[in-house]
Scaffold this motif. Structure first.
Motif, PDB file in Angstrom:
ATOM      1  N   SER A 135       0.814  -1.222   0.000  1.00  0.00           N
ATOM      2  CA  SER A 135       0.000   0.000   0.000  1.00  0.00           C
ATOM      3  C   SER A 135       0.843   1.266   0.000  1.00  0.00           C
ATOM      4  O   SER A 135       0.360   2.330  -0.370  1.00  0.00           O
ATOM      5  CB  SER A 135      -0.943   0.003   1.200  1.00  0.00           C
ATOM      6  N   CYS A 136       2.096   1.185   0.413  1.00  0.00           N
ATOM      7  CA  CYS A 136       3.010   2.333   0.369  1.00  0.00           C
ATOM      8  C   CYS A 136       4.439   1.814   0.261  1.00  0.00           C
ATOM      9  O   CYS A 136       4.705   0.641   0.526  1.00  0.00           O
ATOM     10  CB  CYS A 136       2.842   3.242   1.588  1.00  0.00           C
ATOM     11  N   ASP A 137       5.352   2.686  -0.122  1.00  0.00           N
ATOM     12  CA  ASP A 137       6.722   2.248  -0.412  1.00  0.00           C
ATOM     13  C   ASP A 137       7.471   1.739   0.818  1.00  0.00           C
ATOM     14  O   ASP A 137       8.367   0.900   0.690  1.00  0.00           O
ATOM     15  CB  ASP A 137       7.514   3.397  -1.047  1.00  0.00           C
ATOM     16  N   PHE A 138       7.119   2.234   2.004  1.00  0.00           N
ATOM     17  CA  PHE A 138       7.864   1.818   3.192  1.00  0.00           C
ATOM     18  C   PHE A 138       7.197   0.667   3.940  1.00  0.00           C
ATOM     19  O   PHE A 138       7.622   0.290   5.015  1.00  0.00           O
ATOM     20  CB  PHE A 138       8.086   3.004   4.143  1.00  0.00           C
ATOM     21  N   GLU A 139       6.150   0.093   3.356  1.00  0.00           N
ATOM     22  CA  GLU A 139       5.498  -1.049   3.986  1.00  0.00           C
ATOM     23  C   GLU A 139       6.244  -2.335   3.623  1.00  0.00           C
ATOM     24  O   GLU A 139       6.682  -2.517   2.484  1.00  0.00           O
ATOM     25  CB  GLU A 139       4.042  -1.160   3.534  1.00  0.00           C
ATOM     26  N   VAL A 140       6.368  -3.226   4.579  1.00  0.00           N
ATOM     27  CA  VAL A 140       6.957  -4.541   4.346  1.00  0.00           C
ATOM     28  C   VAL A 140       5.823  -5.561   4.346  1.00  0.00           C
ATOM     29  O   VAL A 140       5.115  -5.719   5.346  1.00  0.00           O
ATOM     30  CB  VAL A 140       7.989  -4.887   5.432  1.00  0.00           C
ATOM     31  N   ASN A 141       5.631  -6.234   3.220  1.00  0.00           N
ATOM     32  CA  ASN A 141       4.580  -7.243   3.147  1.00  0.00           C
ATOM     33  C   ASN A 141       5.195  -8.595   2.796  1.00  0.00           C
ATOM     34  O   ASN A 141       6.406  -8.736   2.657  1.00  0.00           O
ATOM     35  CB  ASN A 141       3.501  -6.832   2.138  1.00  0.00           C
ATOM     36  N   GLY A 142       4.377  -9.595   2.656  1.00  0.00           N
ATOM     37  CA  GLY A 142       4.905 -10.922   2.394  1.00  0.00           C
ATOM     38  C   GLY A 142       5.124 -11.225   0.931  1.00  0.00           C
ATOM     39  O   GLY A 142       5.926 -12.087   0.579  1.00  0.00           O
ATOM     40  N   ALA A 143       4.400 -10.497   0.046  1.00  0.00           N
ATOM     41  CA  ALA A 143       4.380 -10.881  -1.368  1.00  0.00           C
ATOM     42  C   ALA A 143       5.190  -9.971  -2.269  1.00  0.00           C
ATOM     43  O   ALA A 143       5.312 -10.256  -3.461  1.00  0.00           O
ATOM     44  CB  ALA A 143       2.932 -10.916  -1.847  1.00  0.00           C
ATOM     45  N   GLY A 144       5.723  -8.866  -1.743  1.00  0.00           N
ATOM     46  CA  GLY A 144       6.415  -7.922  -2.615  1.00  0.00           C
ATOM     47  C   GLY A 144       5.436  -7.106  -3.437  1.00  0.00           C
ATOM     48  O   GLY A 144       4.299  -6.886  -3.036  1.00  0.00           O
ATOM     49  N   ARG A 168      -2.967   5.013  -3.567  1.00  0.00           N
ATOM     50  CA  ARG A 168      -1.670   5.688  -3.629  1.00  0.00           C
ATOM     51  C   ARG A 168      -1.837   6.978  -4.437  1.00  0.00           C
ATOM     52  O   ARG A 168      -1.409   7.096  -5.598  1.00  0.00           O
ATOM     53  CB  ARG A 168      -0.623   4.757  -4.225  1.00  0.00           C
ATOM     54  N   ILE A 169      -2.461   7.954  -3.772  1.00  0.00           N
ATOM     55  CA  ILE A 169      -2.813   9.210  -4.444  1.00  0.00           C
ATOM     56  C   ILE A 169      -1.584   9.937  -5.002  1.00  0.00           C
ATOM     57  O   ILE A 169      -1.612  10.418  -6.141  1.00  0.00           O
ATOM     58  CB  ILE A 169      -3.616  10.109  -3.480  1.00  0.00           C
ATOM     59  N   PRO A 170      -0.486  10.039  -4.250  1.00  0.00           N
ATOM     60  CA  PRO A 170       0.688  10.717  -4.817  1.00  0.00           C
ATOM     61  C   PRO A 170       1.178  10.084  -6.112  1.00  0.00           C
ATOM     62  O   PRO A 170       1.675  10.785  -7.007  1.00  0.00           O
ATOM     63  CB  PRO A 170       1.731  10.609  -3.700  1.00  0.00           C
ATOM     64  N   ASP A 171       1.048   8.758  -6.235  1.00  0.00           N
ATOM     65  CA  ASP A 171       1.465   8.092  -7.468  1.00  0.00           C
ATOM     66  C   ASP A 171       0.620   8.530  -8.652  1.00  0.00           C
ATOM     67  O   ASP A 171       1.117   8.620  -9.784  1.00  0.00           O
ATOM     68  CB  ASP A 171       1.368   6.577  -7.304  1.00  0.00           C
ATOM     69  N   VAL A 172      -0.670   8.792  -8.395  1.00  0.00           N
ATOM     70  CA  VAL A 172      -1.552   9.259  -9.472  1.00  0.00           C
ATOM     71  C   VAL A 172      -1.220  10.692  -9.843  1.00  0.00           C
ATOM     72  O   VAL A 172      -1.040  11.026 -11.022  1.00  0.00           O
ATOM     73  CB  VAL A 172      -3.031   9.143  -9.051  1.00  0.00           C
ATOM     74  N   LEU A 173      -1.110  11.559  -8.836  1.00  0.00           N
ATOM     75  CA  LEU A 173      -0.918  12.984  -9.110  1.00  0.00           C
ATOM     76  C   LEU A 173       0.453  13.272  -9.713  1.00  0.00           C
ATOM     77  O   LEU A 173       0.614  14.258 -10.444  1.00  0.00           O
ATOM     78  CB  LEU A 173      -1.111  13.787  -7.818  1.00  0.00           C
ATOM     79  N   SER A 174       1.422  12.414  -9.432  1.00  0.00           N
ATOM     80  CA  SER A 174       2.756  12.590 -10.017  1.00  0.00           C
ATOM     81  C   SER A 174       2.943  11.773 -11.291  1.00  0.00           C
ATOM     82  O   SER A 174       4.028  11.765 -11.877  1.00  0.00           O
ATOM     83  CB  SER A 174       3.841  12.208  -9.002  1.00  0.00           C
ATOM     84  N   ALA A 175       1.870  11.090 -11.717  1.00  0.00           N
ATOM     85  CA  ALA A 175       1.904  10.250 -12.924  1.00  0.00           C
ATOM     86  C   ALA A 175       3.057   9.250 -12.878  1.00  0.00           C
ATOM     87  O   ALA A 175       3.792   9.061 -13.844  1.00  0.00           O
ATOM     88  CB  ALA A 175       1.990  11.105 -14.187  1.00  0.00           C
ATOM     89  N   ARG A 176       3.205   8.595 -11.730  1.00  0.00           N
ATOM     90  CA  ARG A 176       4.265   7.585 -11.573  1.00  0.00           C
ATOM     91  C   ARG A 176       4.060   6.464 -12.598  1.00  0.00           C
ATOM     92  O   ARG A 176       2.943   5.930 -12.737  1.00  0.00           O
ATOM     93  CB  ARG A 176       4.243   7.037 -10.158  1.00  0.00           C
ATOM     94  N   PRO A 177       5.083   6.079 -13.347  1.00  0.00           N
ATOM     95  CA  PRO A 177       4.917   5.115 -14.440  1.00  0.00           C
ATOM     96  C   PRO A 177       4.230   3.817 -14.041  1.00  0.00           C
ATOM     97  O   PRO A 177       3.377   3.309 -14.778  1.00  0.00           O
ATOM     98  CB  PRO A 177       6.352   4.877 -14.916  1.00  0.00           C
TER      99      PRO A 177
END
Length: 227
Positions: A135-144, A168-177
């Motif tokens: 859900s965010c870049d600094f989250e650690v999950n089990g599946a990557g 992930r609103i910032p990803d949308v507003l910054s047009a993250r690839p």
């Protein structure tokens, strides 16, 4: 087709008639009294109907099955197959589910497990595929991470309805690839893209909507919902 037309015209008896029903018309906000004639698994008509089999509802209400538009089944701690009898008993006939919890834990195998379990249920389950794993870049999950390319093989599955809440609103507003690729893949497939944007307003909300996101279930005030 001919059978249901003849049943609707009352030229032949219906397969089943629910007698003495109070029929809730969700389009006109009316409650109509009468019978419901069913032929070939479809409603042929309402009014004064006759059937090979008749059940007297004694004035009970009849209305379309409820649709739960956003559900995380994993929070119930049971499978889709196990949850369905509970939902059906309360009139919920369809549920649109976001399996992001199990996807964060075990990725695509978890999503496929949910789809398979849903197929064993009498309910109409639909799934929107998780947009944010993790859900965010600094989250650690089990599946990557779960990319657009990872999800693409599932788009043709009959129970897949779209892309789940884009949180992930910032990803949308910054047009993250990575995010743009997910949005483009689901748009190209003609599937729904659900939103998740609390407190987003003004030009930021317009940019979020311009990305092709079609709704939001996170409004905290009436004014926010209207906007």
């Amino acid at each position: 087709m001919k059978r249901i037309i003849e049943a609707a015209l009352q030229d032949r008896p219906c397969d089943l008639v629910l007698k003495n029903a109070r029929i809730v018309n969700v389009f006109t906000d009316q409650i109509l009294e009468g019978d419901i004639g069913i032929c070939g698994g479809r409603i042929a008509g309402i009014g004064n109907m006759e059937g090979k089999e008749e059940t007297d509802l004694q004035g009970r209400f009849v209305l379309p099955g409820f649709i739960d538009a956003h559900l995380h089944i994993e929070s119930s701690m049971v499978t889709p197959q196990a949850l369905s009898p509970v939902l059906l008993s309360h009139g919920v006939a369809t549920a649109v589910c976001d399996p992001h919890e199990i996807a964060n834990a075990c990725g695509l195998p978890g999503i496929r497990f949910m789809l398979d379990s849903a197929g064993l249920s009498r309910m109409d389950y639909r799934f929107t595929l998780p947009s944010s794993v993790p859900s965010c870049d600094f989250e650690v999950n089990g599946a990557g991470t779960l990319s657009a390319r990872d999800m693409e093989p599932l788009l043709a599955h009959p129970r897949v309805a779209g892309l789940a809440e884009v949180m992930r609103i910032p990803d949308v507003l910054s047009a993250r690839p990575e995010m743009m690729e997910k949005l483009a893949v689901f748009q190209s497939a003609g599937l729904v893209i659900d939103g998740h944007a609390p407190a987003l307003s003004g030009h930021h909300l317009q940019a979020y909507k311009a990305a092709g996101i079609e709704n939001d279930h996170e409004a905290m005030t009436a004014e926010e919902a209207i906007e």
